[in-house]
Scaffold this active site. Structure first.
Site, PDB file in Angstrom:
ATOM      1  N   GLU A 206      -5.117   0.510  -2.152  1.00  0.00           N
ATOM      2  CA  GLU A 206      -4.275   1.096  -1.109  1.00  0.00           C
ATOM      3  C   GLU A 206      -5.049   1.041  -0.099  1.00  0.00           C
ATOM      4  O   GLU A 206      -5.083   1.314   0.925  1.00  0.00           O
ATOM      5  CB  GLU A 206      -3.866   2.591  -1.281  1.00  0.00           C
ATOM      6  CG  GLU A 206      -3.070   2.946  -2.229  1.00  0.00           C
ATOM      7  CD  GLU A 206      -2.453   4.227  -1.941  1.00  0.00           C
ATOM      8  OE1 GLU A 206      -3.051   5.047  -1.037  1.00  0.00           O
ATOM      9  OE2 GLU A 206      -1.860   4.854  -3.119  1.00  0.00           O
TER      10      GLU A 206
ATOM     11  N   GLU B 289      -1.425   4.231 -10.150  1.00  0.00           N
ATOM     12  CA  GLU B 289      -0.781   5.778 -10.091  1.00  0.00           C
ATOM     13  C   GLU B 289       0.133   6.401  -9.971  1.00  0.00           C
ATOM     14  O   GLU B 289       1.020   5.480  -8.943  1.00  0.00           O
ATOM     15  CB  GLU B 289      -1.398   6.004  -8.420  1.00  0.00           C
ATOM     16  CG  GLU B 289      -3.004   6.058  -8.831  1.00  0.00           C
ATOM     17  CD  GLU B 289      -3.798   6.525  -7.204  1.00  0.00           C
ATOM     18  OE1 GLU B 289      -2.886   6.976  -6.562  1.00  0.00           O
ATOM     19  OE2 GLU B 289      -4.853   5.776  -6.869  1.00  0.00           O
TER      20      GLU B 289
HETATM   21  C1  GCO Z   1      -3.873   6.935  -2.945  1.00  0.00           C
HETATM   22  C2  GCO Z   1      -4.877   8.341  -3.496  1.00  0.00           C
HETATM   23  C3  GCO Z   1      -5.261   9.185  -4.074  1.00  0.00           C
HETATM   24  C4  GCO Z   1      -4.592  10.147  -3.455  1.00  0.00           C
HETATM   25  C5  GCO Z   1      -2.812  10.138  -4.152  1.00  0.00           C
HETATM   26  C6  GCO Z   1      -2.233  11.388  -3.593  1.00  0.00           C
HETATM   27  O1  GCO Z   1      -4.633   6.148  -4.057  1.00  0.00           O
HETATM   28  O2  GCO Z   1      -3.175   7.863  -3.265  1.00  0.00           O
HETATM   29  O3  GCO Z   1      -6.400   7.615  -3.338  1.00  0.00           O
HETATM   30  O4  GCO Z   1      -6.062   9.000  -4.206  1.00  0.00           O
HETATM   31  O5  GCO Z   1      -4.691  11.221  -3.905  1.00  0.00           O
HETATM   32  O6  GCO Z   1      -2.494   9.770  -3.408  1.00  0.00           O
HETATM   33  O7  GCO Z   1      -1.659  11.885  -1.924  1.00  0.00           O
END
Ligand code: GCO
Length: 462
Positions: free
Chosen positions: A169, A357
């Site tokens: 990200e 994710e």
């Molecule tokens: C992401 C973040 C995660 C966060 C998750 C929740 O990749 O967005 O790396 O580490 O913990 O997004 O906010």
């Protein structure tokens, strides 16, 4: 809410199910065995930061076997985790830390022993502090530093690990770390943002090229934070504002890698980023990724606004919109996942897509030894449904990685935002399966007759 009846067999048999974690949020051991500080160690240990620190986090450094075993127990087949740059190269460049190298060999070996596929993220936000002292992402020298780091990781682990992710990200770590200052290293303003963003774009491609050169049969991707963006109403000025926010949140880092450049068509003021270009950068930004990772959490509703300049658009916070929110105030909007999958699959040269994710945080409480997080189960049910729908529409989604295994250190929120399938007691480091973990275990079980027994066993073992 109504649900379609689906199970794991509704998905293609080669669809991958996994879970994602990151180094800083879990490892702890912040100064053990030669590791030196990352920007997150510095940021959270500063008196201005009021939400604790990740010095111990979930102590994955010591508990890695227990946690990887739990991944197995949950019937998940892939484990995505990140490497801590300052554990491997304490000063960011130069001397290698043999204990750090060894730690990830142990993690990888244990995954392979249990037949869990390791997926490595090279950069999940924890830049070595020594490099930040030289300007971090704003210094163009980061191209060389990053190259040295990726050479090392691919050389060390490339024989055993074939699934690689370059950045996690970029818009999050550059936007929050070098524009709003809410995340480490806490820098602010457009003059930090623009060079940092451009260097991250370049490193995204440079990392891909090094992996291609060094790792035989590598399958290489990078991840993006994605939001579905809606205008507050149909007025043209709000629709245009939504397009600009969309360009910023969704298009900014993928389009240069595809050879399309930054989205200046929509955000005209963005052409100032070119003042940070060196000759040849247009080419250097490109890389033909084998897959991209979509990371989806919430939708954004946008409206026209005179501030901030350049963007002339702002987000209307979910809490002002009378919608369901998680405990970080983000709108819970599972359908947005389908929308972003459609959007990203429309790029001509995007190949495979993974949801690398997605997840949701609540104030999960243990009541009589149990955590009944039915809201989280609903979220996964719905997002799995939308994933299946995407597949049925011909979108090339190949896997879903849940965020995350164990409640961990949630960046600027500290430990109060709990995203895990497994509850963590941060004092004792005791792990307790939440109901959502048992639900997922059952969902992923291809052999239903064993599920009941397993559920009982894990309830007893926690
Ligand atoms: C992401 C973040 C995660 C966060 C998750 C929740 O990749 O967005 O790396 O580490 O913990 O997004 O906010």
């Amino acid at each position: 809410m109504s649900y379609r009846k689906i199970n794991v067999n509704s998905f293609p048999s080669n669809f991958k199910w996994g879970v994602t974690t990151s180094a800083y949020q879990n490892e702890g051991a912040h100064d053990k065995d030669g590791k030196q500080a990352s920007i997150w160690d510095t940021f959270t240990n500063h008196p201005n930061f009021k939400h604790g620190h990740g010095n111990e986090a979930t102590n994955f450094y010591e508990n890695y076997k227990e946690d990887i075993l739990k991944i197995k127990e949950l019937n998940l087949e892939c484990f995505r985790f990140s490497l801590s740059w300052s554990r491997l190269l304490p000063k960011g460049i130069g001397k290698v830390n043999a204990d750090g190298i060894n730690f990830y060999h142990k993690v990888i070996n244990y995954c392979l022993e249990l037949d869990i596929e390791p997926w490595i993220t090279l950069y999940h936000w924890d830049l070595p502090q020594a490099l930040e002292n030289k300007g971090g992402w704003t210094n163009r020298d980061i191209l060389k530093w990053f190259e040295e780091y990726v050479e090392l990781c691919s050389y060390e682990y490339g024989d055993k690990v074939k699934k690689w992710i370059v950045l996690n990200e970029p818009m999050s770590f550059i936007g929050l770390g070098y524009f709003t200052g809410l995340h480490a290293p806490g820098k602010k303003g457009i003059n930090n943002f623009l060079p940092a963003a451009h260097h991250a774009t370049l490193c995204q491609a440079i990392g891909g090229k090094i992996l291609r050169k060094n790792v035989k049969d590598a399958y290489i991707g990078t991840t993006f934070s994605c939001s579905h963006v809606s205008p507050v109403n149909r007025l043209a000025k709000h629709k245009k504002a939504a397009q600009r926010i969309d360009a910023m949140l969704n298009r900014f880092f993928i389009e240069p890698s595809l050879g399309l450049g930054y989205p200046k068509d929509i955000i005209t003021g963005l052409s100032v980023i070119e003042s940070y270009f060196a000759p040849g950068d247009d080419e250097l930004m490109k890389f033909d990724f084998d897959f991209i990772g979509i990371q989806y959490y919430f939708r954004v509703v946008a409206k026209f606004s005179l501030l901030p300049p350049v963007l002339f658009a702002t987000e209307i916070p979910a809490i002002q919109r009378d919608v369901k929110v998680n405990n970080m105030g983000m709108e819970i909007y599972p359908k947005g996942l389908l929308k972003v999958l459609k959007k990203f699959s429309a790029y001509k040269n995007v190949k495979d897509i993974y949801i690398t994710e997605s997840g949701v945080c609540f104030d999960d409480e243990i009541i009589k030894g149990k955590i009944k997080d039915s809201n989280r189960i609903k979220y996964f049910k719905k997002t799995f449904e939308f994933t299946l729908k995407a597949i049925e529409k011909g979108i090339n989604v190949k896997g879903y990685f849940v965020w995350t295994l164990v409640d961990n250190f949630e960046w600027a929120e500290g430990t109060k935002a709990r995203f895990g399938l497994i509850h963590n007691d941060f004092v004792t480091q005791k792990r307790t399966f939440k109901k959502s973990a048992l639900w997922l275990q059952s969902f992923l079980s291809k052999n239903k007759s064993t599920v009941k027994k397993k559920e009982k066993k894990s309830e007893l073992s926690v």
